[in-house]
Write an enzyme that holds these catalytic residues in place. Structure first.
Site, PDB file in Angstrom:
ATOM      1  N   HIS A  47      40.227  42.024  55.998  1.00 53.94           N
ATOM      2  CA  HIS A  47      40.740  43.398  55.976  1.00 53.94           C
ATOM      3  C   HIS A  47      39.602  44.419  55.842  1.00 53.94           C
ATOM      4  O   HIS A  47      39.688  45.524  56.381  1.00 53.94           O
ATOM      5  CB  HIS A  47      41.713  43.584  54.814  1.00 53.94           C
ATOM      6  CG  HIS A  47      43.077  43.024  55.044  1.00 53.94           C
ATOM      7  ND1 HIS A  47      44.055  43.697  55.730  1.00 53.94           N
ATOM      8  CD2 HIS A  47      43.624  41.839  54.667  1.00 53.94           C
ATOM      9  CE1 HIS A  47      45.157  42.969  55.771  1.00 53.94           C
ATOM     10  NE2 HIS A  47      44.923  41.832  55.135  1.00 53.94           N
TER      11      HIS A  47
ATOM     12  N   ASP B 293      48.435  43.585  57.893  1.00 58.17           N
ATOM     13  CA  ASP B 293      49.572  42.825  57.361  1.00 58.17           C
ATOM     14  C   ASP B 293      50.841  43.570  57.740  1.00 58.17           C
ATOM     15  O   ASP B 293      51.012  44.742  57.354  1.00 58.17           O
ATOM     16  CB  ASP B 293      49.502  42.718  55.837  1.00 58.17           C
ATOM     17  CG  ASP B 293      48.338  41.864  55.360  1.00 58.17           C
ATOM     18  OD1 ASP B 293      47.792  41.100  56.170  1.00 58.17           O
ATOM     19  OD2 ASP B 293      47.974  41.964  54.172  1.00 58.17           O
TER      20      ASP B 293
ATOM     21  N   HIS C 230      49.927  38.175  58.484  1.00 59.80           N
ATOM     22  CA  HIS C 230      48.510  38.527  58.552  1.00 59.80           C
ATOM     23  C   HIS C 230      47.930  38.278  59.947  1.00 59.80           C
ATOM     24  O   HIS C 230      47.979  37.154  60.448  1.00 59.80           O
ATOM     25  CB  HIS C 230      47.779  37.662  57.511  1.00 59.80           C
ATOM     26  CG  HIS C 230      46.298  37.857  57.437  1.00 59.80           C
ATOM     27  ND1 HIS C 230      45.662  38.316  56.303  1.00 59.80           N
ATOM     28  CD2 HIS C 230      45.311  37.616  58.338  1.00 59.80           C
ATOM     29  CE1 HIS C 230      44.366  38.347  56.511  1.00 59.80           C
ATOM     30  NE2 HIS C 230      44.123  37.931  57.750  1.00 59.80           N
TER      31      HIS C 230
ATOM     32  N   GLU D 196      49.660  32.820  56.144  1.00 54.13           N
ATOM     33  CA  GLU D 196      50.410  34.048  55.884  1.00 54.13           C
ATOM     34  C   GLU D 196      51.051  34.540  57.177  1.00 54.13           C
ATOM     35  O   GLU D 196      50.348  34.980  58.087  1.00 54.13           O
ATOM     36  CB  GLU D 196      49.479  35.131  55.320  1.00 54.13           C
ATOM     37  CG  GLU D 196      48.845  34.758  53.988  1.00 54.13           C
ATOM     38  CD  GLU D 196      47.804  35.763  53.508  1.00 54.13           C
ATOM     39  OE1 GLU D 196      47.393  35.646  52.337  1.00 54.13           O
ATOM     40  OE2 GLU D 196      47.415  36.656  54.294  1.00 54.13           O
TER      41      GLU D 196
ATOM     42  N   ARG E  75      41.013  47.492  54.098  1.00 48.85           N
ATOM     43  CA  ARG E  75      41.004  47.310  52.636  1.00 48.85           C
ATOM     44  C   ARG E  75      39.572  47.447  52.127  1.00 48.85           C
ATOM     45  O   ARG E  75      38.709  46.645  52.493  1.00 48.85           O
ATOM     46  CB  ARG E  75      41.551  45.933  52.281  1.00 48.85           C
ATOM     47  CG  ARG E  75      41.594  45.615  50.787  1.00 48.85           C
ATOM     48  CD  ARG E  75      42.040  44.173  50.569  1.00 48.85           C
ATOM     49  NE  ARG E  75      43.326  43.905  51.191  1.00 48.85           N
ATOM     50  CZ  ARG E  75      43.836  42.677  51.344  1.00 48.85           C
ATOM     51  NH1 ARG E  75      43.155  41.607  50.955  1.00 48.85           N
ATOM     52  NH2 ARG E  75      45.013  42.521  51.920  1.00 48.85           N
TER      53      ARG E  75
END
Length: 224
Positions: free
Chosen positions: A138, A145, A206, A203, A93
């Site tokens: 990320h 994910d 993740h 999460e 990301r």
């Protein structure tokens, strides 16, 4: 003369495209190593908690560090024996995407996707509760994910909550779920943890590679 100029322009354009698509050393396109992996990259489209395309996602492509990709390849190979596979929601990301999230979180008037993604959390509390941060693992290139899918139907296994849902139901330790949902989460956790990844407790989707090569380095090259 005009013909020569046109040829030169074509060559310059080709080099520019090649430069844009070339990844930094140590990063790879995941599908080059796992061609049968399923992608549903949510930040390339508007089906996400912001409700719009996110900065930096310029192509529907999945990028990770090479070590993370090779570890994920092992996961996919093992899951196939159970007729299961990986679906990726997000991988590398760019920092500019994280900055986009930060700007969005500070705009308290924008609650377009609240009912779907954070119905029980006040938007002003997203930073305090660590659902939004100024830096993301990320962006270091070894965090992914994911969820599991049935290889025959291509449907996602029921994990008890949707991807990116902000709430306790998404926590790894949350137990108020059906037996099937708990079983599916356990399958995912075991597959990832046994192949070199560690989870993020808040999460279920993740995971970050243990010993990630670029820890605390936050890259900002766009996804092309």
């Amino acid at each position: 003369m005009l013909k020569s100029l046109n040829i030169l322009l074509i060559l310059v354009s080709a080099l520019a495209i090649r430069s844009l698509s070339q990844l930094p050393e140590g990063f790879v396109y995941v599908t080059d190593y796992i061609p049968n992996i399923t992608l549903e990259l949510r930040y390339f489209c508007s089906d996400n908690f912001v409700g719009t395309h996110i900065d930096g996602y310029e192509a529907d492509k999945c990028i990770l560090s090479l070590p993370a990709t090779l570890a994920l390849q092992k996961v996919q190979t093992e899951l196939k024996k159970k007729n299961l596979g990986i679906k990726v929601f997000d991988a590398y990301r760019p920092q500019r995407a994280v900055d986009h999230f930060r700007r969005w979180a500070r705009d308290l008037s924008d609650t377009l996707m609240k009912q779907e993604y954070y119905p029980n959390v006040a938007k002003k509390d997203l930073f305090r509760l660590e659902y939004i941060a100024t830096k993301s693992r990320h962006s270091s290139g070894s965090t992914v994910d994911i969820t599991l899918i049935d290889l025959e139907t291509k449907k996602e296994l029921d994990m008890g909550s949707t991807y990116d849902f902000f709430g306790k139901i998404s926590w790894v330790a949350y137990q108020d779920l059906t037996k099937e949902q708990l079983h599916n989460r356990k399958l995912l956790q075991q597959a990832m943890l046994q192949n070199g990844f560690r989870n993020y407790p808040q999460e279920w989707w993740h995971f970050t590679l243990r010993g990630e090569p670029y820890k605390n380095q936050y890259f900002d090259f766009p996804i092309w």
